[in-house]
Design a protein around this motif. Structure first.
Motif, PDB file in Angstrom:
ATOM      1  N   ASN A  28       1.209  -0.798  -0.135  1.00  0.00           N
ATOM      2  CA  ASN A  28      -0.512  -0.212   0.301  1.00  0.00           C
ATOM      3  C   ASN A  28       1.168   1.441  -0.408  1.00  0.00           C
ATOM      4  O   ASN A  28       2.370   1.276   0.334  1.00  0.00           O
ATOM      5  CB  ASN A  28      -0.783   0.632   1.388  1.00  0.00           C
ATOM      6  CG  ASN A  28      -0.183  -0.061   2.601  1.00  0.00           C
ATOM      7  OD1 ASN A  28       0.946   0.174   2.950  1.00  0.00           O
ATOM      8  ND2 ASN A  28      -1.177  -0.198   3.471  1.00  0.00           N
ATOM      9  N   GLY A  29       0.506   2.299   0.264  1.00  0.00           N
ATOM     10  CA  GLY A  29       1.409   3.391  -0.069  1.00  0.00           C
ATOM     11  C   GLY A  29       2.425   3.798   1.417  1.00  0.00           C
ATOM     12  O   GLY A  29       3.224   3.953   0.839  1.00  0.00           O
ATOM     13  N   GLU A  30       1.639   3.072   2.181  1.00  0.00           N
ATOM     14  CA  GLU A  30       3.071   3.330   3.628  1.00  0.00           C
ATOM     15  C   GLU A  30       3.757   2.178   3.487  1.00  0.00           C
ATOM     16  O   GLU A  30       5.007   3.249   3.768  1.00  0.00           O
ATOM     17  CB  GLU A  30       1.654   3.331   5.411  1.00  0.00           C
ATOM     18  CG  GLU A  30       2.660   2.912   5.828  1.00  0.00           C
ATOM     19  CD  GLU A  30       1.352   3.078   7.670  1.00  0.00           C
ATOM     20  OE1 GLU A  30       2.140   2.279   8.432  1.00  0.00           O
ATOM     21  OE2 GLU A  30       0.745   2.369   7.518  1.00  0.00           O
ATOM     22  N   LEU A  31       3.856   1.194   2.968  1.00  0.00           N
ATOM     23  CA  LEU A  31       4.401   0.059   2.108  1.00  0.00           C
ATOM     24  C   LEU A  31       6.091   0.704   1.438  1.00  0.00           C
ATOM     25  O   LEU A  31       6.846   0.605   1.878  1.00  0.00           O
ATOM     26  CB  LEU A  31       4.247  -1.315   2.908  1.00  0.00           C
ATOM     27  CG  LEU A  31       5.181  -2.411   2.580  1.00  0.00           C
ATOM     28  CD1 LEU A  31       4.272  -3.623   3.205  1.00  0.00           C
ATOM     29  CD2 LEU A  31       5.609  -2.695   0.531  1.00  0.00           C
ATOM     30  N   ARG A  32       5.186   0.886   0.703  1.00  0.00           N
ATOM     31  CA  ARG A  32       5.823   1.615  -0.439  1.00  0.00           C
ATOM     32  C   ARG A  32       6.854   2.768  -0.241  1.00  0.00           C
ATOM     33  O   ARG A  32       8.447   3.047  -0.026  1.00  0.00           O
ATOM     34  CB  ARG A  32       5.348   2.190  -1.696  1.00  0.00           C
ATOM     35  CG  ARG A  32       6.071   3.129  -2.471  1.00  0.00           C
ATOM     36  CD  ARG A  32       6.337   2.222  -3.467  1.00  0.00           C
ATOM     37  NE  ARG A  32       6.158   1.525  -4.240  1.00  0.00           N
ATOM     38  CZ  ARG A  32       6.302   0.438  -4.744  1.00  0.00           C
ATOM     39  NH1 ARG A  32       8.061   0.046  -4.827  1.00  0.00           N
ATOM     40  NH2 ARG A  32       5.929  -0.482  -5.706  1.00  0.00           N
ATOM     41  N   ALA A  33       6.370   3.962   0.988  1.00  0.00           N
ATOM     42  CA  ALA A  33       7.237   4.528   1.138  1.00  0.00           C
ATOM     43  C   ALA A  33       8.044   4.261   2.259  1.00  0.00           C
ATOM     44  O   ALA A  33       9.094   4.521   2.104  1.00  0.00           O
ATOM     45  CB  ALA A  33       6.182   5.875   2.050  1.00  0.00           C
ATOM     46  N   ASP A  34       7.687   3.448   2.931  1.00  0.00           N
ATOM     47  CA  ASP A  34       8.893   2.825   3.743  1.00  0.00           C
ATOM     48  C   ASP A  34       9.956   1.748   2.774  1.00  0.00           C
ATOM     49  O   ASP A  34      11.368   1.795   3.538  1.00  0.00           O
ATOM     50  CB  ASP A  34       8.193   1.639   4.813  1.00  0.00           C
ATOM     51  CG  ASP A  34       7.197   2.656   5.913  1.00  0.00           C
ATOM     52  OD1 ASP A  34       7.531   3.703   5.997  1.00  0.00           O
ATOM     53  OD2 ASP A  34       6.313   1.634   6.722  1.00  0.00           O
ATOM     54  N   LEU A  35       9.635   1.065   2.173  1.00  0.00           N
ATOM     55  CA  LEU A  35      10.463   0.231   0.989  1.00  0.00           C
ATOM     56  C   LEU A  35      11.062   1.057   0.371  1.00  0.00           C
ATOM     57  O   LEU A  35      12.682   0.903   0.691  1.00  0.00           O
ATOM     58  CB  LEU A  35       9.967  -0.202   0.204  1.00  0.00           C
ATOM     59  CG  LEU A  35      10.011  -1.545  -0.630  1.00  0.00           C
ATOM     60  CD1 LEU A  35      10.710  -2.440   0.482  1.00  0.00           C
ATOM     61  CD2 LEU A  35       9.223  -1.881  -1.542  1.00  0.00           C
ATOM     62  N   ASN A  36      11.014   2.286   0.251  1.00  0.00           N
ATOM     63  CA  ASN A  36      11.846   3.672  -0.534  1.00  0.00           C
ATOM     64  C   ASN A  36      12.704   3.508   0.050  1.00  0.00           C
ATOM     65  O   ASN A  36      13.678   3.450   0.030  1.00  0.00           O
ATOM     66  CB  ASN A  36      11.166   4.438  -1.803  1.00  0.00           C
ATOM     67  CG  ASN A  36      10.148   4.317  -2.068  1.00  0.00           C
ATOM     68  OD1 ASN A  36      10.642   3.313  -3.246  1.00  0.00           O
ATOM     69  ND2 ASN A  36       8.900   4.541  -3.010  1.00  0.00           N
ATOM     70  N   ALA A  37      12.794   4.347   1.498  1.00  0.00           N
ATOM     71  CA  ALA A  37      13.321   4.789   2.534  1.00  0.00           C
ATOM     72  C   ALA A  37      14.440   3.533   2.953  1.00  0.00           C
ATOM     73  O   ALA A  37      15.443   3.511   2.984  1.00  0.00           O
ATOM     74  CB  ALA A  37      12.612   5.695   4.209  1.00  0.00           C
ATOM     75  N   ALA A  38      14.159   2.416   3.314  1.00  0.00           N
ATOM     76  CA  ALA A  38      14.702   0.859   3.308  1.00  0.00           C
ATOM     77  C   ALA A  38      15.997   1.027   2.027  1.00  0.00           C
ATOM     78  O   ALA A  38      17.501   1.512   2.715  1.00  0.00           O
ATOM     79  CB  ALA A  38      14.384   0.066   3.707  1.00  0.00           C
ATOM     80  N   ILE A  86       9.406   6.063 -11.170  1.00  0.00           N
ATOM     81  CA  ILE A  86      10.876   6.164 -10.924  1.00  0.00           C
ATOM     82  C   ILE A  86      11.340   5.938  -9.225  1.00  0.00           C
ATOM     83  O   ILE A  86      11.656   6.705  -9.202  1.00  0.00           O
ATOM     84  CB  ILE A  86      12.654   6.505 -11.481  1.00  0.00           C
ATOM     85  CG1 ILE A  86      12.150   6.158 -12.683  1.00  0.00           C
ATOM     86  CG2 ILE A  86      13.635   5.709 -11.136  1.00  0.00           C
ATOM     87  CD1 ILE A  86      13.259   6.547 -14.105  1.00  0.00           C
ATOM     88  N   ASN A  87      10.268   5.205  -8.683  1.00  0.00           N
ATOM     89  CA  ASN A  87      10.363   5.698  -7.092  1.00  0.00           C
ATOM     90  C   ASN A  87      10.685   4.587  -6.207  1.00  0.00           C
ATOM     91  O   ASN A  87      10.320   4.494  -4.762  1.00  0.00           O
ATOM     92  CB  ASN A  87       9.035   6.235  -6.852  1.00  0.00           C
ATOM     93  CG  ASN A  87       7.738   5.133  -7.067  1.00  0.00           C
ATOM     94  OD1 ASN A  87       8.583   3.798  -7.825  1.00  0.00           O
ATOM     95  ND2 ASN A  87       6.852   4.277  -6.854  1.00  0.00           N
TER      96      ASN A  87
END
Length: 132
Positions: A28-38, A86-87
Motif C-alpha cells: 500500500n502507500g505506507e509500505l511503498r514509502a517505507d520500502l523506498n526509505a529502506a 522511478i520511485n
C-alpha cells in the motif's frame, strides 16, 4: 521509516523485511514509502555491503494492496503518461550493491518485479511466483 518495513544491519548485511503479514505483505502507500526509505538507507549506508529482502509471515509479497486505493505504485509529479515511475528499487532506483531476495511464500505482482531486480534469488519449497 515506519513499521511496514523492517531494516536491520548485522555486520555488513542489511535485511529488509516486508512487515504486513496480515495482508500477505501487499504493498500500500505506507509500505511503498517505507520500502523506498529502506532501499535509500541501504544504498547510502557505507557499512551495508549486501542486502537481503524477505517477507514476514507466510508470504514474501502478494503484490499491490487493492483495498488501499492509490499509493501502491508510489507518487510522482505529473500523470502516468507524462512521467514514468522511478520511485523504488524494482522501478530502476540505482543500487550498485549486491541484493538477494529470500522468497518464503507467495511472490506476486510487485513482489515478482522486485525479485527480478535482485542479483540473486533464493526460494523455499513453499515459494509461489506469479503475475495475477
Amino acid at each position: 521509516m515506519g513499521d511496514t518495513v523492517l531494516y536491520e544491519l548485522d555486520g555488513h548485511v542489511a535485511t529488509i523485511t516486508y512487515n504486513r503479514p496480515d495482508a500477505l505483505n501487499a504493498i500500500n502507500g505506507e509500505l511503498r514509502a517505507d520500502l523506498n526509505a529502506a532501499w535509500e538507507r541501504f544504498r547510502d549506508e557505507q557499512d551495508a555491503w549486501v542486502a537481503i529482502v524477505t517477507g514476514a509471515g507466510r508470504a514474501f509479497c502478494a503484490g499491490a494492496d487493492l483495498r488501499g486505493g492509490g499509493g501502491a505504485a508510489g507518487t510522482w509529479p505529473g500523470t502516468f503518461w507524462e512521467i514514468p515511475t522511478i520511485n523504488s528499487f524494482e522501478s530502476a532506483m540505482e543500487i550498485w550493491k549486491p541484493t538477494i531476495a529470500a522468497i518464503n511464500g507467495y511472490c506476486l505482482g510487485y513482489g515478482v518485479t522486485l525479485v527480478s531486480a535482485c542479483d540473486f534469488v533464493i526460494a523455499s519449497d513453499r515459494a509461489e511466483f506469479g503475475f495475477p
